[in-house]
Design an enzyme around this catalytic site. Structure first.
Site, PDB file in Angstrom:
ATOM      1  CE  LYS A 114      -1.699   1.826   3.927  1.00 28.06           C
ATOM      2  NZ  LYS A 114      -1.459   3.264   4.077  1.00 28.06           N
ATOM      3  CG  ASN A 115       2.298   2.679   3.543  1.00 24.97           C
ATOM      4  OD1 ASN A 115       1.143   3.020   3.248  1.00 24.97           O
ATOM      5  ND2 ASN A 115       2.671   2.395   4.757  1.00 24.97           N
ATOM      6  CB  CYS A 152      -4.863   7.065  10.583  1.00 23.68           C
ATOM      7  SG  CYS A 152      -5.271   5.810   9.399  1.00 23.68           S
ATOM      8  NE  ARG A 157       0.007  10.450   9.705  1.00 21.74           N
ATOM      9  CZ  ARG A 157      -0.397   9.432   8.942  1.00 21.74           C
ATOM     10  NH1 ARG A 157      -1.657   9.076   8.919  1.00 21.74           N
ATOM     11  NH2 ARG A 157       0.482   8.804   8.174  1.00 21.74           N
ATOM     12  CG  ASP A 163       2.840   1.593   9.560  1.00 19.67           C
ATOM     13  OD1 ASP A 163       2.999   1.674   8.338  1.00 19.67           O
ATOM     14  OD2 ASP A 163       2.699   2.582  10.297  1.00 19.67           O
ATOM     15  NE  ARG A 176      -7.283   4.616   4.340  1.00 15.37           N
ATOM     16  CZ  ARG A 176      -6.614   5.568   4.975  1.00 15.37           C
ATOM     17  NH1 ARG A 176      -7.090   6.081   6.083  1.00 15.37           N
ATOM     18  NH2 ARG A 176      -5.456   5.999   4.510  1.00 15.37           N
TER      19      ARG A 176
HETATM   20  C1  EPZ Z   1       4.226   6.874   6.135  1.00 12.76           C
HETATM   21  O1  EPZ Z   1       3.519   7.993   6.645  1.00 12.76           O
HETATM   22  C2  EPZ Z   1       3.201   5.750   6.102  1.00 12.76           C
HETATM   23  N1  EPZ Z   1       2.079   6.160   5.269  1.00 12.76           N
HETATM   24  C3  EPZ Z   1       2.706   5.451   7.505  1.00 12.76           C
HETATM   25  O2  EPZ Z   1       1.880   4.310   7.423  1.00 12.76           O
HETATM   26  C4  EPZ Z   1       3.890   5.102   8.400  1.00 12.76           C
HETATM   27  O3  EPZ Z   1       3.432   4.922   9.715  1.00 12.76           O
HETATM   28  C5  EPZ Z   1       4.909   6.248   8.352  1.00 12.76           C
HETATM   29  O4  EPZ Z   1       5.304   6.478   6.986  1.00 12.76           O
HETATM   30  C6  EPZ Z   1       6.150   5.939   9.153  1.00 12.76           C
HETATM   31  O5  EPZ Z   1       6.729   4.751   8.693  1.00 12.76           O
HETATM   32  C7  EPZ Z   1       2.231   6.148   3.935  1.00 12.76           C
HETATM   33  O6  EPZ Z   1       3.287   5.811   3.423  1.00 12.76           O
HETATM   34  C8  EPZ Z   1       1.041   6.580   3.140  1.00 12.76           C
HETATM   35  P1  EPZ Z   1       6.399  10.244   8.181  1.00 12.76           P
HETATM   36  P2  EPZ Z   1       4.198   9.459   6.608  1.00 12.76           P
HETATM   37  O7  EPZ Z   1       6.380  11.447   7.329  1.00 12.76           O
HETATM   38  O8  EPZ Z   1       4.962   9.621   5.352  1.00 12.76           O
HETATM   39  C9  EPZ Z   1       6.184  13.567  11.515  1.00 12.76           C
HETATM   40  C10 EPZ Z   1      -0.077   3.073   7.552  1.00 12.76           C
HETATM   41  O9  EPZ Z   1      -0.619   2.535   8.514  1.00 12.76           O
HETATM   42  N2  EPZ Z   1       6.251  14.522  10.393  1.00 12.76           N
HETATM   43  O10 EPZ Z   1       7.607   9.357   8.202  1.00 12.76           O
HETATM   44  O11 EPZ Z   1       3.157  10.442   6.929  1.00 12.76           O
HETATM   45  C11 EPZ Z   1       4.820  12.891  11.570  1.00 12.76           C
HETATM   46  O12 EPZ Z   1       3.909  13.713  12.266  1.00 12.76           O
HETATM   47  C12 EPZ Z   1       0.475   4.465   7.682  1.00 12.76           C
HETATM   48  O13 EPZ Z   1       0.099   2.528   6.427  1.00 12.76           O
HETATM   49  C13 EPZ Z   1       6.368  15.878  10.685  1.00 12.76           C
HETATM   50  O14 EPZ Z   1       6.429  16.276  11.839  1.00 12.76           O
HETATM   51  O15 EPZ Z   1       5.183   9.312   7.837  1.00 12.76           O
HETATM   52  C14 EPZ Z   1       5.091  11.608  12.290  1.00 12.76           C
HETATM   53  O16 EPZ Z   1       5.087  11.844  13.687  1.00 12.76           O
HETATM   54  C15 EPZ Z   1       0.198   5.065   9.043  1.00 12.76           C
HETATM   55  N3  EPZ Z   1       6.409  16.760   9.648  1.00 12.76           N
HETATM   56  C16 EPZ Z   1       6.514  11.256  11.852  1.00 12.76           C
HETATM   57  O17 EPZ Z   1       7.086  12.465  11.313  1.00 12.76           O
HETATM   58  C17 EPZ Z   1       6.349  16.357   8.344  1.00 12.76           C
HETATM   59  O18 EPZ Z   1       6.410  17.217   7.436  1.00 12.76           O
HETATM   60  C18 EPZ Z   1       6.530  10.175  10.769  1.00 12.76           C
HETATM   61  O19 EPZ Z   1       5.964  10.702   9.657  1.00 12.76           O
HETATM   62  C19 EPZ Z   1       6.226  14.972   8.073  1.00 12.76           C
HETATM   63  C20 EPZ Z   1       6.178  14.075   9.115  1.00 12.76           C
END
Ligand code: EPZ
Length: 416
Positions: A22-23, A117, A122, A305, A397
């Site tokens: 998915k990701n 979610c 986020r 995850d 999803r």
């Molecule tokens: C991806 O989300 C995945 N989603 C998430 O999977 C996964 O949990 C996450 O990576 C971490 O591995 C998709 O790929 C669609 P991040 P993403 O940017 O890209 C903070 C699932 O269940 N952050 O690495 O949003 C954020 O708030 C989903 O499949 C900022 O602060 O993850 C979080 O605390 C859930 N500012 C942390 O970093 C930003 O600009 C990780 O976020 C971006 C992120």
């Protein structure tokens, strides 16, 4: 919203085939916009997040041919770069990949804040900071972003956090920029490598994906390509945990074992009978599981995850297990649902402790997000009696054909 009804306690046997990630798919699909011709993706999972992204591409007048065999052909030669209907954008977090793709191709994008979610705030500040470094100006009015760049110039970008989404979005914004972009402290998840290979298959010049430093030499033109979505490592981990919880003998195929190494280490530590082969794992009935402690980290650490899914296995392990969640600030909502089923859990700050073994009782519970829902499926399969999982659409999803896959190994499950 659909519900899942599960009668638990039945041992499971058989083979599970893992679908495309998915990701990865949710990044590759918007990325098709960057191509100056049409692209074909294969091994695309049939999940509602893919449906939502397809709707957004169609809204932009892209041409899409979604075939039964998991192939999707996307041509975006004649798309209109307009503001995507926010009801579509709000359906998922991955909508934000349209920002990087439209900016990278047209130097202009107007979009509202993405969906996603309930696991945390986020924000997308790291994405926006990177776009600005490349030369874009960003006008924010409330929930809406207007991002413009006279030109995008390659530069060095240091990510404050190794964000998966920001790493991919900045690759999209930089792939056609003038000169070279270096992304430091880049995320190293396998999905990042899958996206970089995709762009290189179109003629991009990206090196270092999978390490903390990614270099992108801007190119003018991206030609058509045929690209495969990697197997879903989170779906793999989910079925490994199901097998460890209630399987007699379960084979999980089409996987890349090193992508689930952190989980496999922990399952072995718990005493799970797991045999790892080239592109599959075999998990046999494992009695008297030991408790374990995990701390979520960016890849290759233990994936955030899967902590919500492993929590359900910890409930039946002997002793006190702990989960320290370091990536998100609100990713324990599933534990309150497990407590309704009889689990003994304490939560304080970023750490949860789970004491077992506990016999879970079937009851009515609510999926609060995608992976929380997956954890509840495991709890329901273990529990005595009937469990009703509300808000099951969250689960659909991210898990292709989850009802059919679980029925095929003997689970008593139905979607209503
Ligand atoms: C991806 O989300 C995945 N989603 C998430 O999977 C996964 O949990 C996450 O990576 C971490 O591995 C998709 O790929 C669609 P991040 P993403 O940017 O890209 C903070 C699932 O269940 N952050 O690495 O949003 C954020 O708030 C989903 O499949 C900022 O602060 O993850 C979080 O605390 C859930 N500012 C942390 O970093 C930003 O600009 C990780 O976020 C971006 C992120």
């Amino acid at each position: 919203m659909h519900k899942l009804i599960i009668h638990g306690g039945k041992k499971l046997n058989g083979t599970i085939n893992i679908s495309g990630a998915k990701n990865s798919a949710v990044a590759l699909i918007p990325g098709a916009i960057l191509c100056d011709e049409s692209i074909t993706l294969t091994n695309v999972p049939n999940i509602s997040d893919v449906d939502s992204l397809e709707e957004m591409l169609l809204f932009l007048n892209a041409k899409i041919d979604r075939r039964k065999n998991g192939e999707i052909l996307i041509s975006s030669e004649n798309i209109e770069n307009k503001r995507i209907d926010e009801n579509l954008v709000k359906k998922l977090r991955a909508s934000y990949y349209f920002m990087g793709a439209l900016l990278g191709k047209y130097k202009h994008v107007e979009m509202c804040f993405p969906g996603g979610c309930t696991i945390g705030a986020r924000p997308i500040d790291i994405h926006l900071k990177g776009f600005k470094k490349l030369g874009a100006t960003i006008k924010e009015d409330g929930d809406n972003f207007i991002i413009d760049a006279k030109e995008l110039k390659g530069t060095k970008i240091y990510l404050d956090f190794a964000s998966v989404g920001a790493t991919i979005n900045l690759m999209y914004a930089a792939v056609k920029a003038e000169g070279e972009t270096i992304i430091e402290n880049a995320a190293k998840e396998p999905e990042i490598v899958n996206v970089a290979t995709y762009l290189n298959n179109m003629g991009a010049k990206i090196t270092g994906a999978g390490t903390k430093t990614i270099k992108i030499k801007g190119v003018k033109y991206l030609h058509s390509c045929f690209h495969e979505v990697i197997p879903d490592r989170i779906e793999t981990g989910t079925y490994e945990i199901i097998a460890a919880a209630i399987g007699e003998k379960i084979t999980i195929k089409n996987i890349i074992p090193e992508h689930v190494e952190a989980l496999n280490e922990k399952l072995t530590e718990m005493g799970v009978d797991i045999t790892i082969k080239e592109d599959k794992v075999v998990i046999k009935e494992s009695k008297n599981l030991n408790s374990v402690s995990i701390k979520t980290e960016v890849y290759p650490g233990f994936p955030t995850d899967l902590q919500q899914v492993l929590a359900s296995l910890m409930v039946i392990a002997e002793g006190t297990s702990t989960i320290q969640e370091t990536i998100y600030e609100n990713r324990f909502l599933n534990l309150y649902e497990l407590m309704k089923m009889g689990a003994k859990i304490k939560i304080s700050g970023d750490t949860a402790t789970i004491t077992g073994p506990t016999k879970l009782k079937g009851t009515e519970v609510n999926a609060t997000d995608l992976r929380a829902g997956a954890g509840l499926v495991i709890a329901a399969l273990i529990a005595n009696g009937k469990t009703v999982i509300n808000n099951a659409d969250y689960i659909l999803r991210g898990y292709e054909n989850i009802v059919e896959k679980l029925k095929s190994i003997g689970a008593d499950i139905e979607l209503v």
